[in-house]
Design an enzyme around this catalytic site. Structure first.
Site, PDB file in Angstrom:
ATOM      1  N   LEU A 450       0.858  -1.065   0.136  1.00 27.32           N
ATOM      2  CA  LEU A 450       0.007   0.031   0.014  1.00 27.32           C
ATOM      3  C   LEU A 450       0.809   1.193   0.180  1.00 27.32           C
ATOM      4  CD1 LEU A 450      -2.682  -1.052   2.690  1.00 27.32           C
ATOM      5  CD2 LEU A 450      -2.858  -0.891   0.185  1.00 27.32           C
ATOM      6  N   GLY A 451       2.132   1.143   0.619  1.00 28.45           N
ATOM      7  CA  GLY A 451       2.666   2.311   0.515  1.00 28.45           C
ATOM      8  C   GLY A 451       4.033   2.100   1.505  1.00 28.45           C
ATOM      9  N   GLY A 453       6.308   3.794   4.410  1.00 32.50           N
ATOM     10  CA  GLY A 453       6.371   4.899   5.561  1.00 32.50           C
ATOM     11  C   GLY A 453       7.854   5.205   6.075  1.00 32.50           C
ATOM     12  N   GLY A 454       7.882   5.831   7.079  1.00 31.66           N
ATOM     13  CA  GLY A 454       9.423   6.194   7.556  1.00 31.66           C
ATOM     14  C   GLY A 454       9.665   5.238   8.392  1.00 31.66           C
ATOM     15  N   GLN A 455       8.955   4.334   9.001  1.00 34.07           N
ATOM     16  CA  GLN A 455       9.312   3.261   9.851  1.00 34.07           C
ATOM     17  C   GLN A 455       9.195   1.881   9.073  1.00 34.07           C
ATOM     18  OE1 GLN A 455       7.353   5.839  11.343  1.00 34.07           O
ATOM     19  NE2 GLN A 455       9.701   6.685  11.834  1.00 34.07           N
ATOM     20  N   GLY A 456       8.619   1.747   7.960  1.00 29.60           N
ATOM     21  CA  GLY A 456       8.254   0.269   7.299  1.00 29.60           C
ATOM     22  C   GLY A 456       7.668   0.478   6.200  1.00 29.60           C
ATOM     23  N   VAL A 458       3.820  -0.780   4.225  1.00 27.73           N
ATOM     24  CA  VAL A 458       2.506  -1.277   4.819  1.00 27.73           C
ATOM     25  C   VAL A 458       1.968  -2.123   3.556  1.00 27.73           C
ATOM     26  CG1 VAL A 458       0.414  -0.481   5.346  1.00 27.73           C
ATOM     27  CG2 VAL A 458       2.146   1.101   5.965  1.00 27.73           C
ATOM     28  N   LYS A 472       1.873  -3.456   8.905  1.00 26.92           N
ATOM     29  CA  LYS A 472       2.966  -2.567   8.714  1.00 26.92           C
ATOM     30  C   LYS A 472       4.131  -3.289   9.158  1.00 26.92           C
ATOM     31  CE  LYS A 472       4.900   1.772  10.683  1.00 26.92           C
ATOM     32  NZ  LYS A 472       4.746   2.744  11.488  1.00 26.92           N
ATOM     33  N   ASP A 570       4.595  14.116  14.077  1.00 25.07           N
ATOM     34  CA  ASP A 570       4.991  13.998  12.248  1.00 25.07           C
ATOM     35  C   ASP A 570       3.595  14.111  11.579  1.00 25.07           C
ATOM     36  OD1 ASP A 570       6.190  13.623  10.259  1.00 25.07           O
ATOM     37  OD2 ASP A 570       6.230  11.283  10.244  1.00 25.07           O
TER      38      ASP A 570
END
Length: 786
Positions: A450-451, A453-456, A458, A472, A570
Site C-alpha cells: 500500500l505504501g 512509511g518512515g518506519q516500514g 504497509v 505494517k 509527524d
C-alpha cells in the site's frame, strides 16, 4: 469350305489366348502392387505408400506413379508433374518426405538453332515443393544466374572465367531482393582437402543456396554480366540440384546441356482432405503423449496433425513407434523389430533375451537382485526416516529459538514491562503468528504493498475471518530504534477515537516487528490533494473543511483527553488516511511521545518532514504541543491552496516552504491568488477566509502566539456553522514578524536539504489538559496489551 472355317476358328482362338495371357500378366503385376499398396517397385525403384502404381495403390491422385517403358526400360514417373522419379523417401519425425526427380536444365547459347530453354517448375495445387536442400548451380562464363518466381528473396550467383587471382575467386556474389550484392566465402571445413574438391567458386562454375521457405513455382534466368538477357555467345547452363558440384566434377556446359536433366529433390507432405484415412491407421496422435514417442509399446505408430506450410490444408506426419519399423502410412505397415535377432548382445551373456511387441527384455536369475533390492530399500527407508525425524526436530528447535530471539530483540520483554505498568488501563492486543500474516499478505507480495512509511512498508492483508487489515512491516532496526516501535504500540493501545487509526495487534516472532491496523480504504490525504493523475473532484471545499475538523478533533483528543498527553510529532497529509466516507483518521505514531502532566516539553532528537517542522522547535530544540499545531497549520494551507508543503515559486524559481509562501500571500491580501482552483466555485468566501486566518495563527513563528488544538478544533466547528462569528481576526503581528525574520529565513534555507531529516539536537514539548468534545471521543477504555 469347312477347312477355311477351321483355320479361321484356330486363328481367332490363338488371338484370344494371346490376349488372355497378356491380360493375366498385367493383372498379376497390378494385383501384386495392390496387394501391398506401397510395396511396389518400378525399374528397381521402391514405391512406398501413399505413392502407388495403378488404381487403388495410391492415396490420392497427387501420389500416383506411372511405370512407363522407356527405351526398353521401366521408368517411374510422378504423373501429377510428369517428372521421372529417381527415389522416394518417407518423412521422419522432424523432416518432410522427399522425392528425387529429374528436372530439365536451363541453357543459353547452347542450341544450334539459337533457341534457349528456360523451363519453369510449377507445383501449385500439389503436396510437393522445392526444398532448401537443393542448390542453384551455374556453369559457363561472364554471366549471372538467378532464380525467378520465388518468394521474398532473389537468389543468384556470378560466373567469371577471367579471374586469375585466387583470393578474388573465392567470393561468390549473392543478391537480395533490392538487387544489392553481398559476398559469401566458402570456408575449408576439412583440412587436407585439395582445391579441386571444394565447391564451385565462380571460375566457370558457381552455386547459391535456396531460401529456407518452400517454393512451389520456381524458374531460372541466365543473363550477361551487364544485366541483359542473352541468346548468343558461349554456352551457359544453370539448374537446381541436390548434388554437390566440385571443381573436380566440373563438366563443360555443352555436356551438361546434352544431358538435359539434373537431379532435383522435392519435399512432400502427407496432405489429405480425408482424415478418416489417418484414423484408419490406428496411430496415436502425438499431442496425447508426454514424450516424442509413446511409452505404450502396443502403439505401433504416432502421427502429428498441423497446417500445411504450402496451403491451408491440414496434413499428417507419421512415424513408427520405438520398437517398430516399416511404413506408417500403410495399413499395418509398422512391424515389430526382433531386437533379439538383430543384436543378441542387448542382454548379458548370463541373461536370456525375450522379444515382445514393441520391445524386448532380458530374463535372468532374480533371486539375488531381489534380496539386494529389498535390503537396500529397507536400509534407505530407515535412513531417510531417521534423517527426516532429526531434521524436523532440529527445525522445530531452531524455530523456537529464533522466535524467542526475535521476540527479545524486537522489544517483547520491554513491551511487556511497559504494558504491565499500565495494567488495568490497556486491554491486550491480539498476538498474530507469522504464518497468519504471511497468508494474509500472500507472503508479503509486492502486489499487496500500500505504501512505504518512515518506519516500514504497509501491506494490504485479508485475515481468515474476512477482515481487511493494513500490515505494517517495520524496517530492519537497531536496538536504539526499538523504543520508537514499542512507543507506537503503547500509545496506540491507549487511544480509542474514531479519527485515529485503530491498532488490532502485532507480531514479534519475525525478524522485524509487524503491526496490524484497521484498513482504511481511500488512501491518504496527500494523494487526493496533490497527485496530478488523481484528478479527484470529490475533494470539494465542504469535504476539505470536514477533514480539517476531523484532524483537529483527533489532535485535540491526543493533546488533552488521553490519560497522558500525546504529541504526534509527524503530522502531515500522508499520515492522514480517509475511510470509505472520506472521514479522516490520523496514522503513523512511530515518532509520537507521551508526556506526564507536569512536563512542559519533551527533549529528543529532531525528526519530521520538511515543510511541516515547527521553526521554533528547530531553533529551541523544544517540542511542545504547539509544534503539532504548526504542522496542522501546514495541512490547512494545503487544503486551501492545493499546493505541496514545499513549492517552487514560478516567478523566481525559488524553492520555499508552503507555510512561508502562504503567510506572505496572506500578508499581501492575495488569498484568492493562491486558492486551489478546484474549490473556488463551490466554496463560501467567508469560510475560506476564516480558515485561512486560523491557519495564519497556527503558522505563527512563535509558539506562544499559536492557539492550542482544543481552541483550533472549537474554532473550526464554529466556522462550519457560522463563519461570520469567527473569533480569529485577519491581522498579522508586525512585531512578531520582525522578530522572526531571521528565524524564518533559516527555515526556508533548510528546505533544500531533502524531504526528511534527523538532526542531533535536543528538543522538548508541553502538555495541556482539557476536555475533548463528546461528539468525537469514545470512552478511553484500555484497548491493547501484551
Amino acid at each position: 469350305m469347312s477347312y477355311k472355317n477351321t483355320n479361321n476358328s484356330h486363328l481367332i482362338l490363338f488371338k484370344l489366348l494371346l490376349l488372355l495371357i497378356l491380360y493375366s500378366a498385367d493383372l498379376t503385376a497390378s494385383s501384386s502392387c495392390r496387394s501391398e499398396c506401397g510395396g511396389c517397385k518400378c525399374g528397381g525403384i521402391a514405391i512406398p505408400y501413399p505413392f502407388g502404381i495403378g488404381k487403388g495403390c495410391y492415396l490420392e491422385k497427387s501420389y500416383e506413379i506411372e511405370c512407363l517403358n522407356t527405351s526398353g526400360k521401366l521408368v517411374p514417373f510422378l504423373s501429377v508433374i510428369s517428372k521421372e522419379v529417381v527415389s522416394i523417401h518417407l518423412p521422419g519425425r522432424q523432416s518432410f518426405g522427399s522425392v528425387r526427380v529429374r528436372s530439365p536444365i536451363t541453357s543459353a547459347g547452347c542450341s544450334s538453332d539459337g533457341k534457349d530453354s528456360a523451363p519453369v517448375m510449377n507445383l501449385t495445387d500439389s503436396p510437393f515443393f522445392v526444398s532448401d536442400i537443393n542448390n542453384l548451380v551455374g556453369v559457363g562464363c561472364s554471366s549471372k544466374v538467378s532464380l525467378e518466381h520465388i518468394k521474398q528473396n532473389m537468389v543468384g550467383c556470378e560466373l567469371n572465367c577471367s579471374t586469375t587471382n585466387a583470393s578474388d575467386s573465392n567470393s561468390i556474389p549473392f543478391f537480395d531482393k533490392t538487387g544489392c550484392s553481398f559476398s559469401y566465402t566458402f570456408a575449408q571445413v576439412c583440412t587436407g582437402n585439395k582445391p579441386e574438391d571444394m565447391g564451385c567458386d565462380g571460375r566457370g562454375c558457381c552455386q547459391a543456396s535456396l531460401p529456407r521457405e518452400p517454393q512451389q513455382v520456381i524458374g531460372i534466368r541466365i543473363e550477361s554480366n551487364d544485366g541483359k538477357s542473352t541468346t548468343s555467345g558461349d554456352c551457359r547452363v544453370a539448374f537446381l540440384t541436390d548434388e554437390f558440384f566440385s571443381l573436380s566434377k566440373l563438366t563443360k556446359p555443352e555436356q551438361l546441356h546434352a544431358k538435359r536433366y539434373a537431379t532435383l529433390s522435392l519435399g512432400w507432405i502427407m496432405q489429405t482432405r480425408n482424415t478418416s484415412f489417418v484414423n484408419s491407421l490406428a496411430c496415436k496422435i502425438r499431442k496425447d503423449t508426454d514424450t516424442a514417442y509413446s511409452n505404450d509399446q502396443s502403439i505401433k505408430c504416432i502421427c502429428d496433425y498441423t497446417m500445411s506450410i504450402i496451403s491451408d490444408i491440414r496434413y499428417a506426419n507419421c512415424e513408427c513407434n520405438l520398437g517398430y519399423k516399416g511404413n506408417p502410412y500403410d495399413s499395418d505397415g509398422c512391424r515389430d523389430i526382433d531386437e533379439c535377432k538383430e543384436n543378441p548382445k542387448y542382454c548379458k551373456e548370463t541373461d536370456t533375451c525375450v522379444n515382445f511387441e514393441g520391445g524386448y527384455r532380458c530374463v535372468g536369475d532374480k533371486t539375488k537382485a531381489i534380496m539386494i533390492g529389498a535390503g537396500t530399500g529397507f536400509g534407505v527407508l530407515v535412513l531417510v526416516g531417521g534423517v527426516w525425524w532429526l531434521r524436523k526436530f532440529l527445525v522445530k528447535r531452531r524455530m523456537a529459538k529464533r522466535k524467542k530471539k526475535f521476540f527479545k530483540r524486537n522489544g517483547g520483554l520491554l513491551l511487556q514491562q511497559e504494558l504491565n505498568t499500565r495494567q488495568g488501563v490497556v486491554e491486550k492486543a491480539r498476538i498474530f503468528t507469522s504464518k497468519e500474516l504471511e497468508k494474509a499478505t500472500e507472503n508479503f507480495s509486492e502486489n499487496r504493498v500500500l505504501g512505504h512509511g518512515g518506519q516500514g512498508t504497509v501491506y494490504k492483508g485479508m485475515l481468515v475471518d474476512g477482515r481487511t487489515v493494513a500490515v505494517k512491516k517495520s524496517k530492519v532496526i537497531d536496538e536504539d530504534k526499538l523504543q520508537e516501535f514499542i512507543n507506537e504500540v503503547v500509545i496506540l493501545s491507549q487511544i480509542n477515537h474514531r479519527h485515529v487509526v485503530k491498532l488490532l495487534g502485532c507480531c514479534l516472532e519475525t525478524e522485524v516487528p509487524i503491526l496490524v491496523y484497521e484498513f482504511i480504504i481511500n488512501g491518504n490525504l496527500f494523494k487526493h490533494i496533490h497527485e496530478e493523475e488523481a484528478d479527484d473532484y470529490t475533494m470539494i471545499w465542504g469535504m476539505r473543511l470536514r477533514i480539517a475538523v476531523d484532524i483537529a478533533g483527533a489532535l485535540s483528543y491526543l493533546h488533552s483527553a488521553a490519560s497522558s498527553p500525546i504529541y504526534h510529532r509527524d503530522i502531515k497529509s500522508t499520515n492522514i488516511l480517509l475511510d470509505e466516507k472520506y472521514r479522516a483518521k490520523v496514522a503513523d505514531f512511530g515518532t509520537s511521545r507521551s508526556v506526564t502532566i507536569d512536563q512542559t516539553h519533551w527533549t529528543t532528537v529532531i525528526s519530521g518532514t520538511v515543510g511541516y517542522v515547527d521553526p521554533e522547535y528547530y531553533r529551541s530544540s523544544q517540542y511542545t504541543e504547539k509544534s503539532d499545531v504548526y504542522s496542522f497549520g501546514v495541512i490547512l494551507a494545503e487544503l486551501i491552496t492545493g499546493d505541496k508543503p514545499v513549492i517552487m515559486v514560478q516567478n523566481t524559481q525559488e524553492i520555499i516552504a508552503l507555510a512561508e509562501h502562504f503567510r506572505v500571500a496572506m500578508k499581501e491580501r492575495r488569498l484568492s491568488d493562491i486558492m486551489d482552483a478546484r474549490i473556488r466555485d463551490d466554496s463560501k468566501p467567508e469560510q475560506v477566509m476564516a480558515v485561512a486566518n486560523l491557519a495564519m495563527k497556527c503558522l505563527s513563528s512563535r509558539g506562544r502566539n499559536r492557539p492550542n488544538m482544543r481552541e483550533v478544533f472549537t474554532e473550526l466547528e464554529r466556522i462550519c456553522t457560522s463563519p461570520e462569528d469567527s473569533q480569529v481576526q485577519n491581522r498579522i503581528d508586525e512585531e512578531e514578524e520582525e522578530d522572526g525574520v531571521e528565524e524564518e529565513e533559516e527555515v526556508v534555507t533548510i528546505v533544500h536539504r531533502g524531504d526528511s531529516w534527523s538532526i542531533g539536537v535536543t528538543a522538548p514539548a508541553s502538555s495541556i489538559v482539557a476536555s475533548p468534545p463528546s461528539s468525537d471521543v469514545e470512552p478511553l477504555n484500555p484497548l491493547l496489551t501484551w
